[in-house]
Design a protein around this motif. Structure first.
Motif, mmCIF file in Angstrom:
data_model
loop_
_atom_site.group_PDB
_atom_site.id
_atom_site.type_symbol
_atom_site.label_atom_id
_atom_site.label_comp_id
_atom_site.label_asym_id
_atom_site.label_seq_id
_atom_site.Cartn_x
_atom_site.Cartn_y
_atom_site.Cartn_z
ATOM 1 N N ALA A 109 53.712 50.247 9.834
ATOM 2 C CA ALA A 109 53.479 49.009 10.591
ATOM 3 C C ALA A 109 52.569 48.062 9.800
ATOM 4 N N THR A 110 51.867 48.618 8.831
ATOM 5 C CA THR A 110 50.979 47.787 8.003
ATOM 6 C C THR A 110 51.770 46.919 7.024
ATOM 7 N N ARG A 111 53.055 47.232 6.834
ATOM 8 C CA ARG A 111 53.910 46.441 5.918
ATOM 9 C C ARG A 111 55.235 46.152 6.618
ATOM 10 N N GLU A 140 54.552 42.566 15.358
ATOM 11 C CA GLU A 140 55.175 42.326 14.042
ATOM 12 C C GLU A 140 56.023 43.530 13.611
ATOM 13 N N ALA A 141 55.501 44.717 13.880
ATOM 14 C CA ALA A 141 56.264 45.921 13.499
ATOM 15 C C ALA A 141 57.567 45.997 14.291
ATOM 16 N N ASP A 180 61.338 50.801 16.310
ATOM 17 C CA ASP A 180 61.689 51.078 17.711
ATOM 18 C C ASP A 180 60.449 51.337 18.540
ATOM 19 N N ALA A 181 59.413 51.880 17.903
ATOM 20 C CA ALA A 181 58.165 52.171 18.615
ATOM 21 C C ALA A 181 57.028 52.195 17.611
ATOM 22 N N VAL A 182 55.828 51.919 18.097
ATOM 23 C CA VAL A 182 54.657 52.030 17.229
ATOM 24 C C VAL A 182 53.877 53.297 17.611
ATOM 25 N N ILE A 183 53.205 53.855 16.619
ATOM 26 C CA ILE A 183 52.344 55.024 16.829
ATOM 27 C C ILE A 183 50.913 54.516 16.740
ATOM 28 N N VAL A 184 50.133 54.720 17.802
ATOM 29 C CA VAL A 184 48.764 54.181 17.815
ATOM 30 C C VAL A 184 47.777 55.274 18.204
ATOM 31 N N LEU A 235 59.769 54.867 13.733
ATOM 32 C CA LEU A 235 58.460 54.953 14.374
ATOM 33 C C LEU A 235 57.446 54.411 13.370
ATOM 34 N N ALA A 236 56.594 53.482 13.840
ATOM 35 C CA ALA A 236 55.721 52.785 12.893
ATOM 36 C C ALA A 236 54.235 52.988 13.211
ATOM 37 N N PRO A 237 53.538 53.801 12.416
ATOM 38 C CA PRO A 237 52.088 53.939 12.570
ATOM 39 C C PRO A 237 51.358 52.890 11.733
ATOM 40 N N GLY A 238 50.052 52.741 12.030
ATOM 41 C CA GLY A 238 49.243 51.810 11.233
ATOM 42 C C GLY A 238 48.828 50.586 12.030
#
Ligand code: OMP
Length: 218
Positions: free
Chosen positions: A146-148, A178-179, A185-189, A165-168
């Motif tokens: 998610a950082t890029r 933005e991610a 599809d989903a972010v990891i937080v 799945l997007a962490p960061g």
């Protein structure tokens, strides 16, 4: 994975009781809870089973091993009630295939480019190959940074309808909207939720931001 909020909690809380209290607080507000090595080492199999009772347990005992050892580890993880399992992509296709084949009904997610600055050194140059490998091996999806967001966008072109799945997000600087707009599809937080005074409110706020970015009513 059923995507309602497009949000996965990374429960990197080492104290099992504290971890359970965060898990209870965000119940119904996240689509999955990711448990990694730190909590597993303190809470053992019990914490896995307890979290699995809450819904989708994404087990992050990320394997980076030869196929045979991968198989032995993934079978144990699947038996603990994991619905999803994370594995490294850099180990190559035979090891990723071993993870997919031994995961039973659990979905396998393959890490491609990692979200931290060091992820740009070795994982980024090979992320696209790892994404292709994940598709060939029959994984449910990939993990992308998610950082890029521009990299998420590129990896989406490769993986088609597989999940990303997007962490960061938050502590590492990435923005959830933005991610998602880039194709996740989903972010990891993790920290932005479990370190906040009100984890439930923080999770709700992130999910709301995601809904807004998708033009959905909330
Ligand atoms: P926070 O940075 O606290 O939001 O946590 C992010 C979570 O995602 C942690 O559990 C990380 O181990 C995990 N993660 C990354 O941060 N970057 C990656 O590239 C991959 C992962 C992962 O596979 O979960």
């Amino acid at each position: 994975m059923r995507l309602e909020h497009r949000l996965i909690l990374a429960l990197d809380v080492v104290e099992p009781e504290a971890a359970m209290s965060v898990a209870k607080a965000v119940r119904g507000e996240v689509d999955a809870i990711k448990v990694g090595w730190a909590l597993f080492l303190s809470g053992g199999r019990d914490i896995f089973r307890d979290i699995a009772r809450f819904g989708y347990l994404l087990a992050d005992l990320r394997t980076a091993e030869i196929p045979n050892t991968t198989r032995l580890i993934v079978e144990q993880v699947a038996q603990m009630g994991a619905s999803g399992i994370i594995t490294q992509g850099f180990v190559g296709e035979d090891s990723v295939r071993a993870a997919v084949e031994s995961a039973g009904r659990a979905e396998v997610f393959v890490i491609t480019e990692m979200s931290h600055p060091g992820g740009a050194e070795f994982t980024a140059p090979h992320a696209e190959e790892m994404a292709r490998l994940a598709v060939r091996a029959g994984a449910a999806g990939i993990v992308a940074p998610a950082t890029r967001p521009e990299r998420v966008k590129r990896l989406r072109e490769i993986v088609g309808t597989k999940l990303i799945l997007a962490p960061g997000v938050g502590a590492q600087g990435g923005k959830p909207a933005e991610a998602i707009r880039a194709g996740a599809d989903a972010v990891i937080v993790g920290r932005s939720i479990y370190e906040s005074k009100d984890p439930r409110a923080s999770a709700e706020a992130i999910a709301r931001e995601i809904r807004r970015s998708r033009g959905e009513a909330f």
